[in-house]
Design an enzyme around this catalytic site. Sequence first.
Site, PDB file in Angstrom:
ATOM      1  CG  ASP A  33      20.884 -61.273 -55.090  1.00  0.00           C
ATOM      2  OD1 ASP A  33      21.400 -61.821 -54.099  1.00  0.00           O
ATOM      3  OD2 ASP A  33      21.455 -60.388 -55.755  1.00  0.00           O
ATOM      4  CB  SER A  82      37.243 -39.731 -27.303  1.00  0.00           C
ATOM      5  OG  SER A  82      37.784 -39.057 -26.183  1.00  0.00           O
ATOM      6  CD  GLU A 112      40.466 -54.054 -33.094  1.00  0.00           C
ATOM      7  OE1 GLU A 112      39.326 -53.759 -33.503  1.00  0.00           O
ATOM      8  OE2 GLU A 112      40.728 -54.254 -31.901  1.00  0.00           O
ATOM      9  CE  LYS A 114      40.216 -43.173 -34.972  1.00  0.00           C
ATOM     10  NZ  LYS A 114      39.197 -42.456 -35.775  1.00  0.00           N
ATOM     11  CG  ASP A 116      36.646 -41.570 -41.658  1.00  0.00           C
ATOM     12  OD1 ASP A 116      36.298 -41.174 -40.536  1.00  0.00           O
ATOM     13  OD2 ASP A 116      37.006 -40.801 -42.567  1.00  0.00           O
ATOM     14  CD  GLU A 171      33.358 -45.893 -36.444  1.00  0.00           C
ATOM     15  OE1 GLU A 171      33.549 -44.696 -36.710  1.00  0.00           O
ATOM     16  OE2 GLU A 171      33.418 -46.351 -35.278  1.00  0.00           O
ATOM     17  CE1 TYR A 223      34.890 -49.975 -31.653  1.00  0.00           C
ATOM     18  CE2 TYR A 223      34.717 -49.805 -34.035  1.00  0.00           C
ATOM     19  CZ  TYR A 223      34.568 -49.240 -32.782  1.00  0.00           C
ATOM     20  OH  TYR A 223      34.081 -47.967 -32.659  1.00  0.00           O
ATOM     21  CE  LYS A 286      39.933 -51.496 -29.670  1.00  0.00           C
ATOM     22  NZ  LYS A 286      38.791 -52.229 -30.227  1.00  0.00           N
ATOM     23  CE  LYS A 310      42.477 -39.839 -36.847  1.00  0.00           C
ATOM     24  NZ  LYS A 310      41.793 -38.723 -36.197  1.00  0.00           N
ATOM     25  CB  CYS A 404      22.258 -17.908 -63.093  1.00  0.00           C
ATOM     26  SG  CYS A 404      22.237 -19.631 -63.661  1.00  0.00           S
ATOM     27  CB  CYS A 407      19.483 -18.640 -67.102  1.00  0.00           C
ATOM     28  SG  CYS A 407      19.229 -18.325 -65.336  1.00  0.00           S
ATOM     29  CB  CYS A 422      19.841 -19.774 -60.421  1.00  0.00           C
ATOM     30  SG  CYS A 422      18.928 -19.219 -61.883  1.00  0.00           S
ATOM     31  CB  CYS A 428      17.870 -21.817 -64.768  1.00  0.00           C
ATOM     32  SG  CYS A 428      19.647 -22.025 -64.536  1.00  0.00           S
TER      33      CYS A 428
END
Length: 668
Positions: A33, A82, A112, A114, A116, A171, A223, A286, A310, A404, A407, A422, A428
Amino acid sequence: MSENIQQKIEQLRKELHQHNENYYLLDAATVSDYEFDMLLEELQDLEAKHPEFYDENSPTVRVGGGITKVFPTIQHKFRMYSLDNSYDFDDLEDWEKRIIKTINDPVEFVAELKYDGASISILYENGKLAQAVTRGDGFQGDEITSNVRTISDIPLTLKGDFPAQFFMRGEIYLTRKNFDKLNKLREEEGLDPFMNPRNTASGSLKMQDSGEVRKRSLSSVLYQFISEDVPAETHWELLQKAQGWGFKTSQQAKLCKTMDEVKEFISFWDTERHNLPFEIDGIVLKVNSLQQQRQLGYTAKSPRWAMAYKFKAEKVETELQSVSYQVGRTGAITPVANLKPVLLAGTIVKRASLHNEDIIKKLDLHEHDFVYVEKGGEIIPKIVGVHTEKRTSESREIEYIKNCPECGTELVKIVDQAIHFCPNELHCPPQVVGRMIHYVSRKALNIDNLGSETIEQLYREKLIENPADFYALTKEQILPLERMAEKSAQNIISGIEKSKEIPFEKVLYGIGIKHVGETVAKKLVKNFSTIDELKEATVEELCQVEDIGAKIAVSIVEFFKNPENILMIERLKSYGVQLQKGESTNEVLSNVLEGKTFLFTGKLSLFTRESAEEMVEKHGGKNISAVSKNLNFLVVGEKAGSKLKKAQDIGTITILDEQEFLNLIEKQ
């Protein structure tokens, strides 16, 4: 000489692109790095000194830093449809039968995961990332190219034999690890945690500062290849080609010859998904043959050749034992359901967020109700329903607190907002502690060894009540704290002393004026060189500063009206904390712009706004924040709006495009 510099810049870019691919795509880093950062720093330095060699796809754009106030709406050349959803194997078998009936041939599928996250469409031209657009409504989306360029596993330049122009769909998501890390940082700074990775990823893509997007550590999976010129016969082949060009594709994808293989794949991942380092909510299927895809075509909403299976969100029933209330750094109250422990999605769940009073009323929640708890895309479980048949007649409705819990101050609820607050921000306890945790945080004063537990102990011992108290602490006061040794105590005192060198803009961010974040603090310091100048500023004067609206301006003015805040500021001053702008350390390259004022507006494409303002200062000019008769040059990018019109109306301001601005500098 310039040819040698250009060659060096191009060599560094090529080397850094390769290191990025090795790390993010091949998972085989070839440099440390530190070595990578040194190469990147060298390239940044050369590019800053030689803006004529600017390349929008340089590895340095990964760092971000450009500000985008408006995301232009872009029409998708190819609509982003969609997918139809299915929830059981019967649905999938019916779908397969419809396909075979239409094409009258055997069919194979690509399965594949899905992911999220947030859908994206990225245009590549001649092997370079040209544009990135959100899904939007499928017909048009928001152009977020500068933000997408900061995502390390999205290639800026491609390799191999790729088409001249095409789109990659995919995604953008957050891994569980990076989501948890992000929330830990927020909690350390006294901010409320984000709710789930999906919404956080989507919201991150629309942040105005691409440098902040970079810090979110977003990931991607690509994808779908989209083009009029398709260099393959199957979707599976396209995925392999895309990986060869430098794209990160799903390593879990599988070519399935039969529906039975599809079912096995789904069943396996329905269980194993909890062991993945990222969230998925189903499987995408697919048709593999692109010729068959063309035969099948589309409905009005979705492709006939694809289906999303799903997973059912996991849900369990358990007893509500009580409701408690948490107070955040900003004073926001969050109700929490305390549950009888129950196993859900592989973990023991004891608590669930109720978010606000409106959610409690919507659920009609009563004491000791039996509730249904779900953990779908949410990291924090949520109550999705109540088993009312189990409710006893003695059970009383949950009433939201009026005061609250910390306090006792009466809570306030802002009109059009669901959350209670609050208002006792200076006394507080959670707000006081949160404010001091924020002050010492990495992005503010960055005081090492002063963690949240130590600050809480110091507060309980009545040694600190506001940030100025840190500077009155002695080692002898700190040593008696739990788990505190001589060296640790000395490190804290040394860290506090060192924080006196932290520049004004970080101190301004650290003192915790409501709505004043990092970017706003920097803008304020550019326009008000001391805390006293800022203290005397009116709402109208503050609103003249770029990115400062009435809400922020009023908050700043109210902060300085409070005598306790003024006393804290005066004490910080007396301890030597930086509350005025330091001398610029920027290297001066010429005086060609001396005595001239500049303002940048619109979407800049040859450089970021910050780098442009830096160029002005390095060549003797001055940046100002508003269009007025004091402005000499307005530099305009794409879609310049009201500032351009105002400059034209004034008539004495010279209007330049980006290249004309660079030409002006080169006249030196």
